[in-house]
Design a protein around this motif. Structure first.
Motif, PDB file in Angstrom:
ATOM      1  N   PRO A  94       0.830  -1.213   0.000  1.00 25.22           N
ATOM      2  CA  PRO A  94       0.000   0.000   0.000  1.00 25.22           C
ATOM      3  C   PRO A  94       0.861   1.257   0.000  1.00 25.22           C
ATOM      4  O   PRO A  94       2.010   1.229   0.439  1.00 25.22           O
ATOM      5  N   PRO A  95       0.305   2.346  -0.487  1.00 27.00           N
ATOM      6  CA  PRO A  95       1.076   3.590  -0.506  1.00 27.00           C
ATOM      7  C   PRO A  95       1.424   4.051   0.902  1.00 27.00           C
ATOM      8  O   PRO A  95       0.731   3.721   1.863  1.00 27.00           O
ATOM      9  N   GLN A  96       2.498   4.809   1.013  1.00 28.13           N
ATOM     10  CA  GLN A  96       2.909   5.326   2.311  1.00 28.13           C
ATOM     11  C   GLN A  96       2.863   6.845   2.321  1.00 28.13           C
ATOM     12  O   GLN A  96       2.425   7.472   1.360  1.00 28.13           O
ATOM     13  N   SER A  97       3.361   7.403   3.396  1.00 26.14           N
ATOM     14  CA  SER A  97       3.279   8.851   3.560  1.00 26.14           C
ATOM     15  C   SER A  97       4.478   9.555   2.942  1.00 26.14           C
ATOM     16  O   SER A  97       5.495   8.931   2.643  1.00 26.14           O
ATOM     17  N   ARG A  98       4.362  10.854   2.775  1.00 20.52           N
ATOM     18  CA  ARG A  98       5.508  11.651   2.340  1.00 20.52           C
ATOM     19  C   ARG A  98       6.620  11.594   3.389  1.00 20.52           C
ATOM     20  O   ARG A  98       7.800  11.632   3.069  1.00 20.52           O
ATOM     21  N   TYR A  99       6.214  11.495   4.668  1.00 17.61           N
ATOM     22  CA  TYR A  99       7.197  11.355   5.740  1.00 17.61           C
ATOM     23  C   TYR A  99       8.095  10.141   5.483  1.00 17.61           C
ATOM     24  O   TYR A  99       9.319  10.224   5.551  1.00 17.61           O
ATOM     25  N   ALA A 100       7.475   9.000   5.149  1.00 18.86           N
ATOM     26  CA  ALA A 100       8.243   7.786   4.887  1.00 18.86           C
ATOM     27  C   ALA A 100       9.157   7.976   3.678  1.00 18.86           C
ATOM     28  O   ALA A 100      10.303   7.526   3.678  1.00 18.86           O
ATOM     29  N   LEU A 103      12.083   9.874   4.852  1.00 15.13           N
ATOM     30  CA  LEU A 103      12.955   8.998   5.638  1.00 15.13           C
ATOM     31  C   LEU A 103      13.866   8.209   4.718  1.00 15.13           C
ATOM     32  O   LEU A 103      15.054   8.056   4.961  1.00 15.13           O
ATOM     33  N   ARG A 104      13.273   7.674   3.637  1.00 15.27           N
ATOM     34  CA  ARG A 104      14.058   6.823   2.738  1.00 15.27           C
ATOM     35  C   ARG A 104      15.121   7.631   2.008  1.00 15.27           C
ATOM     36  O   ARG A 104      16.212   7.141   1.770  1.00 15.27           O
ATOM     37  N   LEU A 106      16.695  10.090   3.186  1.00 15.68           N
ATOM     38  CA  LEU A 106      17.760  10.480   4.117  1.00 15.68           C
ATOM     39  C   LEU A 106      18.962   9.560   4.055  1.00 15.68           C
ATOM     40  O   LEU A 106      20.066   9.943   4.406  1.00 15.68           O
ATOM     41  N   ASP A 200       5.401  23.510   9.817  1.00 13.23           N
ATOM     42  CA  ASP A 200       4.649  22.770   8.813  1.00 13.23           C
ATOM     43  C   ASP A 200       5.587  22.276   7.725  1.00 13.23           C
ATOM     44  O   ASP A 200       6.690  22.799   7.561  1.00 13.23           O
ATOM     45  N   GLU A 201       5.132  21.294   6.975  1.00 19.29           N
ATOM     46  CA  GLU A 201       5.885  20.844   5.800  1.00 19.29           C
ATOM     47  C   GLU A 201       6.219  22.051   4.934  1.00 19.29           C
ATOM     48  O   GLU A 201       5.348  22.872   4.630  1.00 19.29           O
TER      49      GLU A 201
END
Lengths: 484, 484
Positions: A94-100, A103-104, A106, A200-201
């Protein structure tokens, strides 16, 4: 046949393993809804298991509603209609978040120790004292008998907040009431909570260059546009702030990490003024202010903030030990409730026992006594290392002047960046752990430098370390000449 | 004059208080740059303080670079140019994040205890056993001597992860390796970390109705569009899922909170199937599965997930005690690294000592022994409360059938919603703590109901509580008749 397709996995008792095999077989459609499972005696013989094992596994299936059993017709697979393709692996995760995604991006840039067991490892470790650990252990045992089982006060154990407020007034010039203090699980959680409350983002956050890597990484993961401004011997170069119009400015004025610079009073005033004019929050990371070798360190930046924009962060990871995971925020009044709630929604509060033990430790003044002893010991170790470096390395290094902390910064005058890896290898060969400083920079300095942690080594080891570094520098020069 | 404008604040030693007064006076412009401060003797006389106090305060100012001192000209205010209006409060607090705005919109809807000291308080508390606490306290003291001071493994203390993986295989049918286990600070942090890894602002998240309030609130604060689907006696009504196309579905299949429903196998299969077709993640909150009164509870939903979309969450807040703040996530392989890093950036890892103590507690099997005893005791208390309710309240209440947990749900047949507040008041008058269930619903049920926690009361108290509830119902009826 069954076991060749679904082998026992070796975890737990045999009957549990068999139950899992049968379950997978049912879910896979190996046995169909309504189908009778083999009689327990027959299956036991086929699989070379005891009949009891098979019976207990069947019991589990029945309890988990995967089978029904009737006196006369034995054990039948339950009438569960599994959708076709139920057990096939998914076409796509499933799709993930922009946060994830951030993280990747980084990467996994964490600075660990070179290897275990180096005798002269100059990795940056906090000081550590076995007597303190014993005394702490007694406080912890006592606290665990009185701390109570209930959900903690998510803002923090009240007596600990009182002890911290008193301590800060006495030692850091910070005036606050216990209701301004929020207990968190160390500086990292303080950053994470503060970022949530004010960033905020896409917002700009200013950090110092060099900087604590986790600060940069966690703000980037949070979605901030992280920009850095230079530091010099007076700390953050505040003149560079104006063009960024940051939502948040992160600064470590009392002991810039890792340069060791102390921010001058002029710069502090300028920082507060720019922040007021631009509408920026300030996160003051006061992680190391206690390990100061002058009679009295500068008061915290927070002590000059009469406008309520400094989010003051302290930690016990350096003053006690990192596995404790306790720190605190002194909240500006305007966002106190937001920070406290962000903590509540993050983890409902830090564990009570450590907080109660720490409150007792601070109240009994053992904490400050321990700090005094530690500062004396650190100053001694630092002097030994400096003297050894000067004696052995002479003009091949420049030691950066600082008055605080648990590490030294030196600049290598005879080494160029491409040679650093070899220098570190030579160090490892002599059981000397060397760590370059440029990893902490966005814009690396012209000359390579090393960050030498001295808090966890004895004076004797530090004296030897200086000599070993000189030998490594010699070896490197010899190799350079040999190659020509 | 000085002290009437800047009074001593009473915190810490007199010289520290005086130093703060002088500092504020300098920063305020009461003393100007270059101006000489009064001679120590003169100031001491004016303020009626000892000369030593004044001299020490002057020392602090000098150390903090606010003054300079010269042999002949005494103490002068340093030449710091403070921008005009430096100490005035800010015109406006700096802007904050959308997260903070959402926090503020949430209001402060936390469900606390009615008041302290109610003798028959049916608040939902976990079970608690003094012997366990003593045994835990010993484990903690032992752990604190061996846990080590270093930064923890941010994924969790390895021996604890091993113990949890073994335990889950044995008791919950969940097959995982210790490298899939991430230690967190309880269910709340698991939710917060999972949300960060898979949910963006504006994404739809499905929760059950009724639900754990902090789940709803923290997802809302995170920025999710939170929708709820009904539950019935077979758990979440999965037929309602299709229209939401959620990014994440949160479910408590083994003991729906607070209804106590156990999700049927059919529904579990349907949930997994819908999630696979829609590309949803599932968060399985298995907070209470251990307190089951049937011979063996249904295995975890995770045990049927062969596609890697179930984020399984467990906690020790119910099985041990909430102030411990330890729980865990069994990570789906596809997002294991993301979840582990989100934890690292959140707080660098949970404290080591509790983790080491818990690992020892689980390894020694004291944990499971304690669970067995507790389940027996809970079943007894539940039976006592049910029997008392039936005997005293008769047909005025309907007890919801459940086989698990630490509380009962009853529906009030003779009470309408507007009368609930009065019923609770009548309860308090008889030292009986009653808690309505509709606070846990988005769409409250037609009839009012109560959630009766029995884990923290003795059998005698529970027996009495049933009788007291009947008396309160009587009183309410009498008042209703009297008013007509």
């Amino acid at each position: 046949m069954l076991l060749s397709k679904y082998p026992l996995d070796g975890r737990g008792a045999l009957y549990e393993q068999l139950a899992r095999v049968l379950k997978r077989a049912i879910v896979d459609g190996h046995f169909h809804p309504g189908e009778r499972l083999p009689a327990t005696r027959a299956l036991a013989e086929t699989l070379n298991l005891s009949r009891n094992t098979v019976m207990t596994a069947y019991e589990i299936l029945r309890a988990e509603q995967l089978t029904t059993s009737h006196e006369r017709s034995g054990t039948q697979v339950a009438d569960i209609s599994l959708p076709p393709g139920f057990t096939s692996p998914p076409a796509a995760v499933p799709p993930q978040s922009r946060y994830a995604a951030r993280l990747r991006r980084l990467g996994s840039n964490t600075l660990g120790r070179l290897r275990d067991g180096l005798r002269y490892d100059l990795h940056c470790d906090p000081p550590f004292d076995l007597d303190m650990v014993r005394s702490w252990s007694r406080k912890l045992a006592a606290a665990s008998r009185v701390a109570g089982p209930q959900y903690p006060d998510s803002q923090g154990f009240p007596p600990l907040r009182v002890a911290i407020a008193e301590y800060l007034a006495r030692r850091r010039g910070v005036m606050c009431s216990e209701s301004d203090v929020l207990i968190v699980g160390g500086t990292q959680q303080a950053i994470s909570i503060a970022a949530r409350a004010v960033v905020d983002e896409g917002d700009t956050v200013v950090i110092e260059d060099p900087h604590y890597l986790f600060l940069m990484q966690s703000l980037t993961a949070h979605g901030a546009r992280v920009v850095s401004v230079r530091t010099d011997e007076s700390g953050m170069v505040t003149g560079e702030l104006a063009r960024h119009r940051a939502r948040l400015i992160c600064v470590s004025p009392s002991d810039q990490f890792p340069s060791g610079a102390v921010m001058s009073l002029e710069r502090r005033v300028e920082l507060l003024d720019i922040a007021a004019r631009q509408g920026s929050w300030i996160l003051e990371d006061d992680y190391n202010s206690e390990f100061h070798f002058r009679e009295r360190p500068l008061a915290a930046l927070r002590s000059l903030d009469f406008s309520g924009r400094v989010i003051y962060v302290g930690t016990f990871s350096k003053t006690l030990f990192p596995s404790l995971r306790l720190g605190f925020i002194v909240c500006p009044p305007g966002i106190r409730d937001d920070l406290c709630r962000a903590k509540r929604f993050d983890d409902l509060g830090s564990p009570t026992v450590e907080q109660a033990a720490l409150a007792a430790f601070m109240r009994s003044r053992q904490f400050e006594k321990y700090l005094r002893q530690t500062v004396g010991e650190l100053e001694h170790r630092r002097a030994v290392l400096m003297s050894s470096l000067r004696r052995h390395c002479g003009e091949r290094i420049v030691v950066q002047e600082t008055h605080a902390g648990t590490h030294l910064v030196i600049w290598l005058q005879t080494v160029r960046y491409p040679q650093l890896t070899r220098l570190i290898e030579l160090g490892v060969g002599r059981s000397l752990g060397l760590y370059p400083i440029h990893f902490y920079y966005r814009n690396p300095p012209e000359r390579p430098g090393l960050i030498l942690g001295y808090a966890a080594l004895s004076a004797e080891a530090l004296d030897r370390a200086g000599a070993l570094l000189a030998q490594c520098l010699n070896d490197l020069e010899d190799e350079g000449r040999g190659r020509r």
